[in-house]
Design an enzyme around this catalytic site. Structure first.
Site, PDB file in Angstrom:
ATOM      1  N   HIS A 214       0.791  -1.239   0.000  1.00 35.09           N
ATOM      2  CA  HIS A 214       0.000   0.000   0.000  1.00 35.09           C
ATOM      3  C   HIS A 214       0.821   1.285   0.000  1.00 35.09           C
ATOM      4  O   HIS A 214       0.260   2.365  -0.098  1.00 35.09           O
ATOM      5  CB  HIS A 214      -0.982   0.028   1.183  1.00 35.09           C
ATOM      6  CG  HIS A 214      -0.339   0.315   2.509  1.00 35.09           C
ATOM      7  ND1 HIS A 214       0.145  -0.673   3.320  1.00 35.09           N
ATOM      8  CD2 HIS A 214      -0.092   1.477   3.163  1.00 35.09           C
ATOM      9  CE1 HIS A 214       0.654  -0.146   4.424  1.00 35.09           C
ATOM     10  NE2 HIS A 214       0.535   1.165   4.348  1.00 35.09           N
TER      11      HIS A 214
HETATM   12  C1  UD1 Z   1      -2.228   5.745   5.352  1.00 32.34           C
HETATM   13  C2  UD1 Z   1      -0.979   6.314   6.025  1.00 32.34           C
HETATM   14  C3  UD1 Z   1       0.094   5.248   6.050  1.00 32.34           C
HETATM   15  C4  UD1 Z   1      -0.403   3.968   6.674  1.00 32.34           C
HETATM   16  C5  UD1 Z   1      -1.701   3.519   6.003  1.00 32.34           C
HETATM   17  C6  UD1 Z   1      -2.261   2.343   6.762  1.00 32.34           C
HETATM   18  C7  UD1 Z   1      -0.545   8.711   5.712  1.00 32.34           C
HETATM   19  C8  UD1 Z   1       0.228   9.718   4.969  1.00 32.34           C
HETATM   20  N1  UD1 Z   1      -0.458   7.433   5.267  1.00 32.34           N
HETATM   21  O1  UD1 Z   1      -1.896   5.437   4.009  1.00 32.34           O
HETATM   22  O2  UD1 Z   1       1.188   5.722   6.824  1.00 32.34           O
HETATM   23  O3  UD1 Z   1       0.581   2.975   6.521  1.00 32.34           O
HETATM   24  O4  UD1 Z   1      -2.649   4.586   6.046  1.00 32.34           O
HETATM   25  O5  UD1 Z   1      -3.165   1.614   6.009  1.00 32.34           O
HETATM   26  O6  UD1 Z   1      -1.222   9.034   6.654  1.00 32.34           O
HETATM   27  N2  UD1 Z   1      -8.970   4.679   0.599  1.00 32.34           N
HETATM   28  C9  UD1 Z   1     -10.202   4.102   0.442  1.00 32.34           C
HETATM   29  N3  UD1 Z   1     -10.906   3.816   1.573  1.00 32.34           N
HETATM   30  C10 UD1 Z   1     -10.477   4.093   2.821  1.00 32.34           C
HETATM   31  C11 UD1 Z   1      -9.224   4.687   2.956  1.00 32.34           C
HETATM   32  C12 UD1 Z   1      -8.484   4.979   1.843  1.00 32.34           C
HETATM   33  O7  UD1 Z   1     -10.650   3.829  -0.662  1.00 32.34           O
HETATM   34  O8  UD1 Z   1     -11.173   3.780   3.806  1.00 32.34           O
HETATM   35  C13 UD1 Z   1      -8.177   4.955  -0.623  1.00 32.34           C
HETATM   36  C14 UD1 Z   1      -8.475   6.330  -1.222  1.00 32.34           C
HETATM   37  O9  UD1 Z   1      -8.382   6.206  -2.610  1.00 32.34           O
HETATM   38  C15 UD1 Z   1      -7.311   7.155  -0.720  1.00 32.34           C
HETATM   39  C16 UD1 Z   1      -6.172   6.144  -0.671  1.00 32.34           C
HETATM   40  O10 UD1 Z   1      -6.798   4.923  -0.290  1.00 32.34           O
HETATM   41  O11 UD1 Z   1      -7.023   8.240  -1.546  1.00 32.34           O
HETATM   42  C17 UD1 Z   1      -5.092   6.499   0.307  1.00 32.34           C
HETATM   43  O12 UD1 Z   1      -5.601   6.696   1.619  1.00 32.34           O
HETATM   44  P1  UD1 Z   1      -4.771   7.558   2.694  1.00 32.34           P
HETATM   45  O13 UD1 Z   1      -5.417   7.474   4.012  1.00 32.34           O
HETATM   46  O14 UD1 Z   1      -4.500   8.927   2.146  1.00 32.34           O
HETATM   47  O15 UD1 Z   1      -3.370   6.859   2.729  1.00 32.34           O
HETATM   48  P2  UD1 Z   1      -3.018   5.332   2.921  1.00 32.34           P
HETATM   49  O16 UD1 Z   1      -2.327   4.865   1.696  1.00 32.34           O
HETATM   50  O17 UD1 Z   1      -4.189   4.583   3.408  1.00 32.34           O
HETATM   51  N1  UDP Z   2      -4.256  -5.542   8.714  1.00 28.33           N
HETATM   52  C1  UDP Z   2      -5.559  -6.008   8.788  1.00 28.33           C
HETATM   53  N2  UDP Z   2      -6.196  -6.349   7.622  1.00 28.33           N
HETATM   54  C2  UDP Z   2      -5.603  -6.243   6.413  1.00 28.33           C
HETATM   55  C3  UDP Z   2      -4.284  -5.753   6.349  1.00 28.33           C
HETATM   56  C4  UDP Z   2      -3.636  -5.398   7.519  1.00 28.33           C
HETATM   57  O1  UDP Z   2      -6.121  -6.135   9.872  1.00 28.33           O
HETATM   58  O2  UDP Z   2      -6.247  -6.568   5.411  1.00 28.33           O
HETATM   59  C5  UDP Z   2      -3.580  -5.144   9.951  1.00 28.33           C
HETATM   60  C6  UDP Z   2      -2.260  -5.814  10.192  1.00 28.33           C
HETATM   61  O3  UDP Z   2      -2.437  -7.059  10.814  1.00 28.33           O
HETATM   62  C7  UDP Z   2      -1.555  -4.801  11.083  1.00 28.33           C
HETATM   63  C8  UDP Z   2      -2.071  -3.482  10.558  1.00 28.33           C
HETATM   64  O4  UDP Z   2      -3.278  -3.766   9.869  1.00 28.33           O
HETATM   65  O5  UDP Z   2      -1.931  -4.962  12.428  1.00 28.33           O
HETATM   66  C9  UDP Z   2      -1.087  -2.843   9.636  1.00 28.33           C
HETATM   67  O6  UDP Z   2      -1.696  -1.777   8.996  1.00 28.33           O
HETATM   68  P1  UDP Z   2      -1.247  -1.246   7.563  1.00 28.33           P
HETATM   69  O7  UDP Z   2      -0.464  -2.279   6.858  1.00 28.33           O
HETATM   70  O8  UDP Z   2      -2.471  -0.732   6.913  1.00 28.33           O
HETATM   71  O9  UDP Z   2      -0.373   0.032   7.929  1.00 28.33           O
HETATM   72  P2  UDP Z   2       1.108   0.277   8.452  1.00 28.33           P
HETATM   73  O10 UDP Z   2       1.389  -0.637   9.577  1.00 28.33           O
HETATM   74  O11 UDP Z   2       2.027   0.095   7.299  1.00 28.33           O
HETATM   75  O12 UDP Z   2       1.099   1.710   8.850  1.00 28.33           O
END
Ligand code: UD1
Ligand code: UDP
Length: 385
Positions: A214
Protein backbone atom coordinates in the site's frame (compact mmCIF):
# COMPACT_ATOMS: atom_id res chain seq x y z
CA UNK A 1 -7.68 12.13 34.40
CA UNK A 2 -9.01 12.55 30.90
CA UNK A 3 -7.17 11.43 27.78
CA UNK A 4 -8.11 11.79 24.15
CA UNK A 5 -6.82 9.07 21.83
CA UNK A 6 -6.73 10.15 18.20
CA UNK A 7 -7.04 7.51 15.50
CA UNK A 8 -7.69 7.71 11.80
CA UNK A 9 -5.98 4.95 9.82
CA UNK A 10 -6.40 1.18 10.21
CA UNK A 11 -3.16 0.48 12.13
CA UNK A 12 -3.96 3.21 14.64
CA UNK A 13 -7.30 1.69 15.49
CA UNK A 14 -5.54 -1.63 16.06
CA UNK A 15 -2.87 -0.04 18.28
CA UNK A 16 -5.51 1.95 20.17
CA UNK A 17 -7.26 -1.34 20.98
CA UNK A 18 -4.35 -2.39 23.19
CA UNK A 19 -4.46 0.83 25.18
CA UNK A 20 -8.25 0.88 25.50
CA UNK A 21 -8.25 -2.73 26.65
CA UNK A 22 -5.83 -2.05 29.50
CA UNK A 23 -7.69 1.08 30.54
CA UNK A 24 -10.91 -0.93 30.64
CA UNK A 25 -9.33 -3.83 32.54
CA UNK A 26 -7.14 -1.97 35.05
CA UNK A 27 -7.53 1.78 35.11
CA UNK A 28 -11.17 2.56 34.45
CA UNK A 29 -11.43 4.36 37.81
CA UNK A 30 -8.40 6.54 37.05
CA UNK A 31 -8.51 7.19 33.31
CA UNK A 32 -11.39 8.38 31.17
CA UNK A 33 -10.57 7.79 27.53
CA UNK A 34 -12.31 9.58 24.69
CA UNK A 35 -11.61 8.25 21.21
CA UNK A 36 -11.59 10.67 18.32
CA UNK A 37 -11.57 9.35 14.75
CA UNK A 38 -10.37 11.70 12.04
CA UNK A 39 -12.10 9.63 9.36
CA UNK A 40 -8.88 9.22 7.36
CA UNK A 41 -9.93 5.62 6.75
CA UNK A 42 -13.65 5.20 6.31
CA UNK A 43 -14.52 2.00 4.40
CA UNK A 44 -16.19 -0.44 6.72
CA UNK A 45 -13.35 -2.96 6.29
CA UNK A 46 -10.71 -0.29 6.96
CA UNK A 47 -12.30 1.13 10.10
CA UNK A 48 -15.59 -0.04 11.64
CA UNK A 49 -14.67 -3.72 11.56
CA UNK A 50 -11.79 -3.10 13.96
CA UNK A 51 -13.92 -1.26 16.51
CA UNK A 52 -16.35 -4.15 16.52
CA UNK A 53 -13.87 -6.99 16.49
CA UNK A 54 -11.38 -5.52 18.95
CA UNK A 55 -14.14 -4.29 21.25
CA UNK A 56 -13.10 -0.66 21.29
CA UNK A 57 -15.65 1.94 22.35
CA UNK A 58 -16.99 3.70 19.29
CA UNK A 59 -15.38 7.10 18.74
CA UNK A 60 -17.11 9.91 20.59
CA UNK A 61 -16.32 12.09 17.58
CA UNK A 62 -15.68 11.32 13.92
CA UNK A 63 -14.45 14.18 11.78
CA UNK A 64 -15.22 12.23 8.58
CA UNK A 65 -12.30 13.89 6.80
CA UNK A 66 -11.88 11.16 4.20
CA UNK A 67 -9.26 11.06 1.45
CA UNK A 68 -7.61 14.16 0.05
CA UNK A 69 -4.22 15.66 -0.73
CA UNK A 70 -1.84 15.72 2.24
CA UNK A 71 -2.30 19.44 2.87
CA UNK A 72 -6.07 19.55 2.61
CA UNK A 73 -6.54 16.32 4.55
CA UNK A 74 -4.23 17.40 7.38
CA UNK A 75 -5.68 20.92 7.51
CA UNK A 76 -9.22 19.60 7.87
CA UNK A 77 -8.12 17.32 10.67
CA UNK A 78 -6.22 20.05 12.54
CA UNK A 79 -9.19 22.36 12.43
CA UNK A 80 -11.66 19.69 13.56
CA UNK A 81 -9.37 18.36 16.28
CA UNK A 82 -8.67 21.83 17.64
CA UNK A 83 -12.36 22.40 18.19
CA UNK A 84 -12.79 19.10 20.02
CA UNK A 85 -9.70 19.58 22.17
CA UNK A 86 -10.84 23.05 23.19
CA UNK A 87 -14.20 21.69 24.16
CA UNK A 88 -12.99 18.58 25.99
CA UNK A 89 -9.79 20.03 27.57
CA UNK A 90 -8.14 16.63 28.08
CA UNK A 91 -5.12 16.19 30.36
CA UNK A 92 -3.26 14.27 27.64
CA UNK A 93 -3.61 13.55 23.96
CA UNK A 94 -2.45 10.11 22.85
CA UNK A 95 -1.16 9.71 19.29
CA UNK A 96 -0.20 6.51 17.52
CA UNK A 97 2.35 5.92 14.79
CA UNK A 98 3.06 8.17 11.86
CA UNK A 99 0.04 8.93 9.71
CA UNK A 100 -1.44 12.27 8.74
CA UNK A 101 -3.89 11.81 11.63
CA UNK A 102 -0.88 11.62 13.98
CA UNK A 103 0.58 14.80 12.54
CA UNK A 104 -2.71 16.67 12.72
CA UNK A 105 -3.19 15.61 16.34
CA UNK A 106 0.35 16.74 17.14
CA UNK A 107 -0.16 20.19 15.67
CA UNK A 108 -3.60 20.72 17.20
CA UNK A 109 -2.65 19.52 20.70
CA UNK A 110 0.78 21.15 20.93
CA UNK A 111 -0.55 24.57 19.95
CA UNK A 112 -3.15 24.25 22.69
CA UNK A 113 -0.38 23.21 25.09
CA UNK A 114 -1.95 19.88 25.83
CA UNK A 115 0.76 17.30 26.63
CA UNK A 116 1.09 14.68 23.92
CA UNK A 117 1.93 11.03 24.49
CA UNK A 118 3.35 9.64 21.26
CA UNK A 119 3.21 5.86 20.97
CA UNK A 120 5.81 4.39 18.56
CA UNK A 121 8.07 7.41 19.01
CA UNK A 122 11.65 7.55 17.79
CA UNK A 123 11.28 5.43 14.68
CA UNK A 124 13.18 6.65 11.66
CA UNK A 125 13.54 5.31 8.15
CA UNK A 126 15.92 8.17 7.29
CA UNK A 127 13.99 8.68 4.10
CA UNK A 128 12.13 11.98 4.07
CA UNK A 129 10.48 11.08 0.78
CA UNK A 130 8.14 9.01 2.93
CA UNK A 131 5.30 11.18 4.20
CA UNK A 132 5.35 9.07 7.36
CA UNK A 133 8.96 10.04 8.13
CA UNK A 134 7.99 13.70 8.18
CA UNK A 135 5.02 12.91 10.42
CA UNK A 136 7.21 10.96 12.85
CA UNK A 137 9.82 13.67 13.19
CA UNK A 138 7.30 16.45 13.61
CA UNK A 139 5.21 14.57 16.14
CA UNK A 140 8.19 13.53 18.27
CA UNK A 141 9.45 17.09 18.49
CA UNK A 142 6.23 18.43 20.03
CA UNK A 143 5.47 15.52 22.35
CA UNK A 144 5.83 15.42 26.13
CA UNK A 145 5.97 11.62 26.36
CA UNK A 146 7.87 9.68 23.75
CA UNK A 147 7.03 6.02 24.17
CA UNK A 148 9.46 4.04 22.05
CA UNK A 149 9.06 0.42 21.04
CA UNK A 150 12.77 -0.44 21.20
CA UNK A 151 16.28 0.79 22.03
CA UNK A 152 17.08 1.72 18.45
CA UNK A 153 14.34 4.35 18.64
CA UNK A 154 15.97 5.80 21.76
CA UNK A 155 19.27 6.05 19.86
CA UNK A 156 17.52 7.79 16.97
CA UNK A 157 16.14 10.38 19.38
CA UNK A 158 19.59 10.94 20.93
CA UNK A 159 20.94 11.65 17.45
CA UNK A 160 18.31 14.39 17.12
CA UNK A 161 19.43 16.02 20.36
CA UNK A 162 16.82 14.61 22.73
CA UNK A 163 17.93 14.15 26.34
CA UNK A 164 16.97 10.56 26.95
CA UNK A 165 17.87 10.78 30.65
CA UNK A 166 15.14 13.22 31.60
CA UNK A 167 13.52 11.70 34.69
CA UNK A 168 11.01 14.20 35.99
CA UNK A 169 9.12 17.41 35.26
CA UNK A 170 8.35 16.30 31.74
CA UNK A 171 7.12 18.98 29.40
CA UNK A 172 7.26 19.75 25.70
CA UNK A 173 10.77 21.20 26.13
CA UNK A 174 11.98 18.35 28.32
CA UNK A 175 10.05 15.29 27.20
CA UNK A 176 10.11 12.00 29.02
CA UNK A 177 11.44 9.22 26.83
CA UNK A 178 10.57 5.67 27.76
CA UNK A 179 11.26 2.40 26.04
CA UNK A 180 8.02 0.59 26.85
CA UNK A 181 8.15 -2.08 24.14
CA UNK A 182 5.94 -2.51 21.15
CA UNK A 183 2.21 -1.99 21.62
CA UNK A 184 1.48 -4.25 18.64
CA UNK A 185 3.25 -7.02 20.51
CA UNK A 186 0.68 -6.55 23.32
CA UNK A 187 -2.02 -7.25 20.76
CA UNK A 188 -0.15 -10.17 19.28
CA UNK A 189 0.10 -11.90 22.67
CA UNK A 190 -3.51 -11.16 23.57
CA UNK A 191 -5.17 -12.17 20.32
CA UNK A 192 -2.94 -15.10 19.40
CA UNK A 193 -4.14 -16.96 22.46
CA UNK A 194 -7.68 -16.75 21.16
CA UNK A 195 -6.86 -18.19 17.73
CA UNK A 196 -7.84 -21.76 17.23
CA UNK A 197 -5.29 -24.18 15.90
CA UNK A 198 -5.53 -25.38 12.32
CA UNK A 199 -5.78 -24.19 8.82
CA UNK A 200 -6.42 -20.76 7.42
CA UNK A 201 -8.94 -20.28 4.63
CA UNK A 202 -8.86 -23.97 3.91
CA UNK A 203 -5.11 -23.94 3.36
CA UNK A 204 -2.66 -25.96 5.38
CA UNK A 205 0.04 -24.00 7.20
CA UNK A 206 3.07 -22.96 5.17
CA UNK A 207 1.38 -23.47 1.83
CA UNK A 208 1.06 -19.87 0.79
CA UNK A 209 2.71 -16.48 0.70
CA UNK A 210 0.85 -13.61 2.31
CA UNK A 211 1.41 -10.23 0.63
CA UNK A 212 0.29 -6.68 1.35
CA UNK A 213 1.11 -3.56 -0.66
CA UNK A 214 0.00 0.00 0.00
CA UNK A 215 2.97 2.43 0.17
CA UNK A 216 2.67 5.32 -2.25
CA UNK A 217 6.20 4.54 -3.44
CA UNK A 218 4.87 1.21 -4.74
CA UNK A 219 1.28 2.03 -5.65
CA UNK A 220 1.78 5.36 -7.39
CA UNK A 221 4.84 4.44 -9.46
CA UNK A 222 3.70 2.21 -12.31
CA UNK A 223 7.14 0.62 -12.74
CA UNK A 224 7.24 -0.42 -9.07
CA UNK A 225 3.73 -1.84 -8.96
CA UNK A 226 4.40 -3.67 -12.21
CA UNK A 227 7.64 -5.15 -10.91
CA UNK A 228 6.11 -6.36 -7.63
CA UNK A 229 3.16 -8.07 -9.34
CA UNK A 230 5.42 -9.63 -11.94
CA UNK A 231 7.56 -11.08 -9.15
CA UNK A 232 4.50 -12.40 -7.30
CA UNK A 233 3.19 -13.96 -10.48
CA UNK A 234 6.51 -15.58 -11.38
CA UNK A 235 7.17 -16.91 -7.88
CA UNK A 236 3.69 -18.41 -7.68
CA UNK A 237 4.02 -20.04 -11.12
CA UNK A 238 7.60 -21.29 -10.74
CA UNK A 239 7.14 -22.67 -7.22
CA UNK A 240 3.47 -23.64 -7.54
CA UNK A 241 2.65 -21.69 -4.42
CA UNK A 242 -0.47 -19.69 -3.61
CA UNK A 243 -0.26 -15.99 -2.89
CA UNK A 244 -2.96 -14.35 -0.79
CA UNK A 245 -3.18 -10.56 -1.02
CA UNK A 246 -5.64 -8.71 1.24
CA UNK A 247 -5.48 -5.56 -0.80
CA UNK A 248 -5.60 -1.98 0.44
CA UNK A 249 -8.23 0.03 -1.52
CA UNK A 250 -5.52 2.40 -2.69
CA UNK A 251 -3.67 -0.45 -4.40
CA UNK A 252 -6.80 -1.90 -5.95
CA UNK A 253 -7.44 1.44 -7.62
CA UNK A 254 -3.83 1.74 -8.79
CA UNK A 255 -3.68 -1.77 -10.23
CA UNK A 256 -6.14 -1.00 -13.01
CA UNK A 257 -4.38 2.29 -13.74
CA UNK A 258 -0.76 1.17 -13.58
CA UNK A 259 -0.48 -2.50 -14.50
CA UNK A 260 -0.21 -3.25 -18.19
CA UNK A 261 -3.30 -4.95 -19.61
CA UNK A 262 -1.39 -8.20 -20.10
CA UNK A 263 -0.04 -8.35 -16.56
CA UNK A 264 -3.36 -7.37 -15.01
CA UNK A 265 -5.07 -10.15 -16.93
CA UNK A 266 -2.46 -12.71 -15.86
CA UNK A 267 -2.80 -11.66 -12.22
CA UNK A 268 -6.59 -11.78 -12.35
CA UNK A 269 -6.59 -15.16 -14.14
CA UNK A 270 -3.84 -16.74 -12.05
CA UNK A 271 -4.80 -19.97 -10.33
CA UNK A 272 -2.37 -19.11 -7.54
CA UNK A 273 -2.99 -15.43 -6.81
CA UNK A 274 -5.98 -14.58 -4.66
CA UNK A 275 -6.82 -10.92 -4.22
CA UNK A 276 -8.97 -10.37 -1.16
CA UNK A 277 -10.66 -7.28 0.18
CA UNK A 278 -9.01 -5.91 3.35
CA UNK A 279 -9.60 -8.45 6.11
CA UNK A 280 -10.30 -8.00 9.82
CA UNK A 281 -7.44 -8.06 12.33
CA UNK A 282 -8.22 -11.57 13.53
CA UNK A 283 -8.46 -12.83 9.97
CA UNK A 284 -5.18 -11.10 9.20
CA UNK A 285 -3.21 -12.59 12.08
CA UNK A 286 -4.65 -15.98 11.20
CA UNK A 287 -3.36 -15.53 7.66
CA UNK A 288 0.01 -14.39 8.99
CA UNK A 289 0.60 -17.24 11.39
CA UNK A 290 -0.19 -19.85 8.75
CA UNK A 291 1.80 -18.30 5.91
CA UNK A 292 5.06 -19.73 4.67
CA UNK A 293 6.49 -16.30 4.08
CA UNK A 294 5.26 -12.71 4.12
CA UNK A 295 5.93 -10.00 1.55
CA UNK A 296 4.94 -6.50 2.54
CA UNK A 297 5.62 -2.79 2.49
CA UNK A 298 3.56 -2.31 5.67
CA UNK A 299 5.28 -1.34 8.90
CA UNK A 300 2.90 -3.29 11.10
CA UNK A 301 2.86 -6.40 8.96
CA UNK A 302 6.69 -6.53 8.98
CA UNK A 303 6.54 -6.77 12.75
CA UNK A 304 3.71 -9.25 12.83
CA UNK A 305 5.64 -11.45 10.40
CA UNK A 306 8.42 -11.48 12.95
CA UNK A 307 6.05 -12.14 15.87
CA UNK A 308 4.78 -15.22 14.01
CA UNK A 309 8.30 -16.40 13.11
CA UNK A 310 7.83 -15.83 9.40
CA UNK A 311 10.59 -14.60 7.13
CA UNK A 312 9.66 -11.33 5.52
CA UNK A 313 10.46 -9.84 2.15
CA UNK A 314 10.17 -6.11 2.69
CA UNK A 315 8.95 -4.32 -0.42
CA UNK A 316 10.78 -1.15 0.53
CA UNK A 317 14.27 0.27 0.13
CA UNK A 318 14.62 0.96 3.85
CA UNK A 319 12.72 0.29 7.04
CA UNK A 320 12.26 1.94 10.40
CA UNK A 321 12.21 -1.56 11.93
CA UNK A 322 15.92 -2.19 11.49
CA UNK A 323 16.19 -4.73 14.34
CA UNK A 324 14.29 -7.22 12.21
CA UNK A 325 16.85 -6.78 9.45
CA UNK A 326 19.68 -7.30 11.92
CA UNK A 327 18.30 -10.74 12.81
CA UNK A 328 18.43 -11.71 9.14
CA UNK A 329 14.76 -12.69 9.24
CA UNK A 330 13.75 -9.97 6.79
CA UNK A 331 15.32 -8.66 3.61
CA UNK A 332 14.93 -5.26 2.00
CA UNK A 333 14.03 -5.74 -1.64
CA UNK A 334 12.20 -2.56 -2.60
CA UNK A 335 10.24 -3.16 -5.78
CA UNK A 336 13.24 -4.82 -7.40
CA UNK A 337 12.13 -7.92 -9.31
CA UNK A 338 15.44 -9.75 -9.02
CA UNK A 339 15.88 -8.99 -5.33
CA UNK A 340 12.37 -10.26 -4.58
CA UNK A 341 12.95 -13.48 -6.55
CA UNK A 342 16.34 -14.05 -4.87
CA UNK A 343 14.95 -13.36 -1.40
CA UNK A 344 12.14 -15.86 -1.94
CA UNK A 345 14.63 -18.55 -3.00
CA UNK A 346 16.89 -17.75 -0.06
CA UNK A 347 14.14 -18.11 2.54
CA UNK A 348 12.71 -21.12 0.74
CA UNK A 349 16.02 -22.92 1.18
CA UNK A 350 17.66 -21.52 4.31
CA UNK A 351 16.88 -23.37 7.52
CA UNK A 352 16.68 -23.05 10.45
CA UNK A 353 15.14 -19.65 10.90
CA UNK A 354 15.70 -17.91 14.20
CA UNK A 355 13.57 -15.14 15.77
CA UNK A 356 15.05 -13.80 19.02
CA UNK A 357 12.72 -11.73 21.21
CA UNK A 358 13.24 -8.05 20.36
CA UNK A 359 9.91 -6.32 20.87
CA UNK A 360 9.62 -6.05 24.66
CA UNK A 361 7.34 -8.01 26.96
CA UNK A 362 3.91 -7.24 25.57
CA UNK A 363 3.34 -4.85 28.46
CA UNK A 364 3.60 -1.55 26.60
CA UNK A 365 0.04 -0.29 27.12
CA UNK A 366 0.18 -0.99 30.84
CA UNK A 367 3.48 0.88 31.25
CA UNK A 368 2.12 3.82 29.27
CA UNK A 369 -0.91 4.06 31.57
CA UNK A 370 1.26 3.85 34.68
CA UNK A 371 3.60 6.59 33.48
CA UNK A 372 0.74 8.91 32.55
CA UNK A 373 -1.00 8.34 35.88
CA UNK A 374 2.24 9.01 37.75
CA UNK A 375 2.77 12.25 35.84
CA UNK A 376 -0.78 13.30 36.41
CA UNK A 377 -0.50 12.67 40.15
CA UNK A 378 2.82 14.53 40.33
CA UNK A 379 1.50 17.59 38.54
CA UNK A 380 -2.10 17.53 39.74
CA UNK A 381 -1.68 19.91 42.73
CA UNK A 382 -0.42 22.69 40.48
CA UNK A 383 -3.27 22.02 38.05
CA UNK A 384 -5.86 22.58 40.73
CA UNK A 385 -4.40 25.65 42.40
C1 UD1 B 1 -2.23 5.74 5.35
C2 UD1 B 1 -0.98 6.31 6.03
C3 UD1 B 1 0.09 5.25 6.05
C4 UD1 B 1 -0.40 3.97 6.67
C5 UD1 B 1 -1.70 3.52 6.00
C6 UD1 B 1 -2.26 2.34 6.76
C7 UD1 B 1 -0.55 8.71 5.71
C8 UD1 B 1 0.23 9.72 4.97
N1 UD1 B 1 -0.46 7.43 5.27
O1 UD1 B 1 -1.90 5.44 4.01
O2 UD1 B 1 1.19 5.72 6.82
O3 UD1 B 1 0.58 2.98 6.52
O4 UD1 B 1 -2.65 4.59 6.05
O5 UD1 B 1 -3.17 1.61 6.01
O6 UD1 B 1 -1.22 9.03 6.65
N2 UD1 B 1 -8.97 4.68 0.60
C9 UD1 B 1 -10.20 4.10 0.44
N3 UD1 B 1 -10.91 3.82 1.57
C10 UD1 B 1 -10.48 4.09 2.82
C11 UD1 B 1 -9.22 4.69 2.96
C12 UD1 B 1 -8.48 4.98 1.84
O7 UD1 B 1 -10.65 3.83 -0.66
O8 UD1 B 1 -11.17 3.78 3.81
C13 UD1 B 1 -8.18 4.96 -0.62
C14 UD1 B 1 -8.48 6.33 -1.22
O9 UD1 B 1 -8.38 6.21 -2.61
C15 UD1 B 1 -7.31 7.16 -0.72
C16 UD1 B 1 -6.17 6.14 -0.67
O10 UD1 B 1 -6.80 4.92 -0.29
O11 UD1 B 1 -7.02 8.24 -1.55
C17 UD1 B 1 -5.09 6.50 0.31
O12 UD1 B 1 -5.60 6.70 1.62
P1 UD1 B 1 -4.77 7.56 2.69
O13 UD1 B 1 -5.42 7.47 4.01
O14 UD1 B 1 -4.50 8.93 2.15
O15 UD1 B 1 -3.37 6.86 2.73
P2 UD1 B 1 -3.02 5.33 2.92
O16 UD1 B 1 -2.33 4.87 1.70
O17 UD1 B 1 -4.19 4.58 3.41
N1 UDP C 1 -4.26 -5.54 8.71
C1 UDP C 1 -5.56 -6.01 8.79
N2 UDP C 1 -6.20 -6.35 7.62
C2 UDP C 1 -5.60 -6.24 6.41
C3 UDP C 1 -4.28 -5.75 6.35
C4 UDP C 1 -3.64 -5.40 7.52
O1 UDP C 1 -6.12 -6.14 9.87
O2 UDP C 1 -6.25 -6.57 5.41
C5 UDP C 1 -3.58 -5.14 9.95
C6 UDP C 1 -2.26 -5.81 10.19
O3 UDP C 1 -2.44 -7.06 10.81
C7 UDP C 1 -1.55 -4.80 11.08
C8 UDP C 1 -2.07 -3.48 10.56
O4 UDP C 1 -3.28 -3.77 9.87
O5 UDP C 1 -1.93 -4.96 12.43
C9 UDP C 1 -1.09 -2.84 9.64
O6 UDP C 1 -1.70 -1.78 9.00
P1 UDP C 1 -1.25 -1.25 7.56
O7 UDP C 1 -0.46 -2.28 6.86
O8 UDP C 1 -2.47 -0.73 6.91
O9 UDP C 1 -0.37 0.03 7.93
P2 UDP C 1 1.11 0.28 8.45
O10 UDP C 1 1.39 -0.64 9.58
O11 UDP C 1 2.03 0.09 7.30
O12 UDP C 1 1.10 1.71 8.85
Amino acid sequence: MKIISIVGARPQIIKAAALSRIIRQKYSDLITEIIVHTGQHYDENMSKVFFQELEIALPAYNLNIGSDSHGRQSAGMISGLEEILMKETPDYVVLFGDTNSTLAGAIAASKLQIPIAHIEAGLRSYNKQMPEEINRIMCDHVSTFLFTPNNKAIKNLELEGFDTNQHSSYCIDKPGIFNVGDIMYDNFLYYSQALTKGSSNGKLPNEYILATIHRDHNTDRPENLQSIFKALLDISNQFSIDVKIPLHPRTLKCMSQHLSGGLLKKVNNSIYIEILPPVSYKEMIDLERNAKMIMTDSGGVQKEAYFYNKPCIILREETEWVEILETGMALLCGANYKKIMDAFRAYDEVKPLNFPKIFGNGNAANLICQLLIQHYNDTKPSKHI
